[in-house]
Design a protein around this motif. Structure first.
Motif, PDB file in Angstrom:
ATOM      1  N   TYR A   1      -5.672   2.611  -0.236  1.00  0.00           N
ATOM      2  CA  TYR A   1      -6.031   1.660   0.819  1.00  0.00           C
ATOM      3  C   TYR A   1      -6.469   2.353   2.099  1.00  0.00           C
ATOM      4  O   TYR A   1      -7.350   1.890   2.815  1.00  0.00           O
TER       5      TYR A   1
ATOM      6  N   MET B   1     -13.704   0.356   0.187  1.00  0.00           N
ATOM      7  CA  MET B   1     -12.379  -0.024   0.687  1.00  0.00           C
ATOM      8  C   MET B   1     -12.441  -0.432   2.155  1.00  0.00           C
ATOM      9  O   MET B   1     -11.758  -1.377   2.575  1.00  0.00           O
TER      10      MET B   1
ATOM     11  N   TYR C   1      -3.315  -1.219  -3.884  1.00  0.00           N
ATOM     12  CA  TYR C   1      -4.755  -1.321  -3.725  1.00  0.00           C
ATOM     13  C   TYR C   1      -5.422   0.038  -3.924  1.00  0.00           C
ATOM     14  O   TYR C   1      -4.997   1.028  -3.326  1.00  0.00           O
TER      15      TYR C   1
ATOM     16  N   ARG D   1     -11.254  -4.038   3.618  1.00  0.00           N
ATOM     17  CA  ARG D   1     -10.279  -4.161   4.704  1.00  0.00           C
ATOM     18  C   ARG D   1     -10.846  -4.959   5.875  1.00  0.00           C
ATOM     19  O   ARG D   1     -10.120  -5.664   6.569  1.00  0.00           O
TER      20      ARG D   1
ATOM     21  N   GLU E   1     -10.475  -8.553   4.633  1.00  0.00           N
ATOM     22  CA  GLU E   1      -9.355  -8.763   3.708  1.00  0.00           C
ATOM     23  C   GLU E   1      -8.674 -10.112   3.871  1.00  0.00           C
ATOM     24  O   GLU E   1      -8.438 -10.831   2.898  1.00  0.00           O
TER      25      GLU E   1
ATOM     26  N   ARG F   1       0.824  -1.189   0.000  1.00  0.00           N
ATOM     27  CA  ARG F   1       0.000   0.000   0.000  1.00  0.00           C
ATOM     28  C   ARG F   1       0.859   1.240   0.000  1.00  0.00           C
ATOM     29  O   ARG F   1       1.982   1.210   0.464  1.00  0.00           O
TER      30      ARG F   1
END
Length: 311
Positions: free
Chosen positions: A134, A260, A107, A264, A267, A103
């Motif tokens: 991210y 996002m 992403y 996360r 993830e 990151r």
């Protein structure tokens, strides 16, 4: 005179050896080591105190590196997650650490707002695109002028008005800028095929994370895998967050950030399942035990130019 100097050196060497023998007996100096701040078995610390004796040093456990190259392919990323998860209770934390190494450049999340063009405004064209990294920081957010005249601004949902089009950039220019950002990225979004369609672009499936199609997210709120679920409901139930409220339309930045956040949230499990679903990698000819190493000496494996120059 030369004999006298030789005798002096001999006596000096003898005294040195005697002192060394005393130090070895006291354990300050190892039989084959050198006097210094620390010996191989027992030595002195910098403050002059004796360091603890340690005959055996335990070998450190081999742990897969928590870093990946920013150019790592999606399948290697997923398999890396899977390997880390298999290393014990600390695997999840190492997976997060491994993602941190990728990151914010690896992403991104995207969301687009569309307006109506064409007959009766039924054709959807891009009017705004937002991309976040991210951490949710905005990477790109611009209003876009469609290629066809706008028939329906769809303000209630898109938030787009005629005023926004005054400083909008042409579609082709926006498309070039956005695709440059998405290149080689893992792209997150909700019903992301609509965004790609508006961009007139196809992103590789193994580099796409669609929160509307994630079984992990649906299971978390008790929905069947094939059920349709809105970004608004996922945000409400999983993030305790209210989005898309009021009559001023959606915010593409907020929607991209929410997608996002949802990614996360799951993830580790998401990437683990992806890793298990990936096809097995073909064996490397170098490491394949079935491969005969002598074949690499065959003419077919030599560069053509080299073969031509040797004739």
């Amino acid at each position: 005179s030369s004999q006298g100097r030789s005798k002096k050196r001999s006596r000096k060497h003898q005294r040195f050896m005697e002192r060394r023998a005393v130090l070895e007996q006291k354990g300050v100096l190892s039989p084959h080591g050198h006097l210094g701040t620390q010996s191989s078995k027992t030595g002195l610390k910098a403050n002059g105190t004796m360091a603890p004796r340690c005959d055996k040093v335990p070998k450190p456990k081999q742990i897969v590196s928590s870093s990946l190259s920013p150019s790592a392919s999606p399948d290697s990323i997923a398999r890396h997650h899977s390997v880390l998860l298999s290393q014990g209770n600390g695997g999840s934390q190492r997976v997060r650490t491994s993602s941190l190494a990728l990151r914010p450049g690896k992403y991104v999340a995207i969301d687009c707002e569309m307006v109506g063009t064409g007959p009766q405004g039924k054709l959807s064209e891009l009017a705004r695109c937002s991309v976040v990294n991210y951490e949710g920081d905005v990477v790109y957010d611009k209003y876009v002028r469609p290629e066809l005249p706008i028939v329906d601004y769809r303000t209630r949902w898109s938030g787009i008005t005629k005023q926004h089009m005054k400083n909008a950039i042409p579609f082709k220019a926006a498309q070039a800028e956005i695709l440059k950002i998405l290149k080689d990225k893992i792209v997150v979004g909700h019903a992301i095929h609509n965004d790609f369609q508006a961009l007139k672009y196809f992103h590789p499936k193994d580099r796409t994370r669609d929160t509307s199609q994630s079984p992990v997210l649906k299971k978390r709120i008790g929905l069947p895998v094939r059920a349709n679920v809105s970004l608004k409901n996922l945000a409400k139930h999983l993030l305790d967050k209210k989005i898309q409220v009021g009559r001023k339309g959606h915010s593409s930045v907020e929607d991209a950030q929410t997608a996002m956040e949802l990614y996360r949230l799951v993830e580790v499990q998401w990437e683990k399942e992806l890793a298990h679903s990936l096809p097995p990698r073909p064996p490397s000819p170098v490491t394949d035990p079935a491969a005969d190493s002598s074949q690499y000496l065959d003419d077919q494996y030599w560069p053509t130019e080299l073969m031509a120059s040797s004739l």
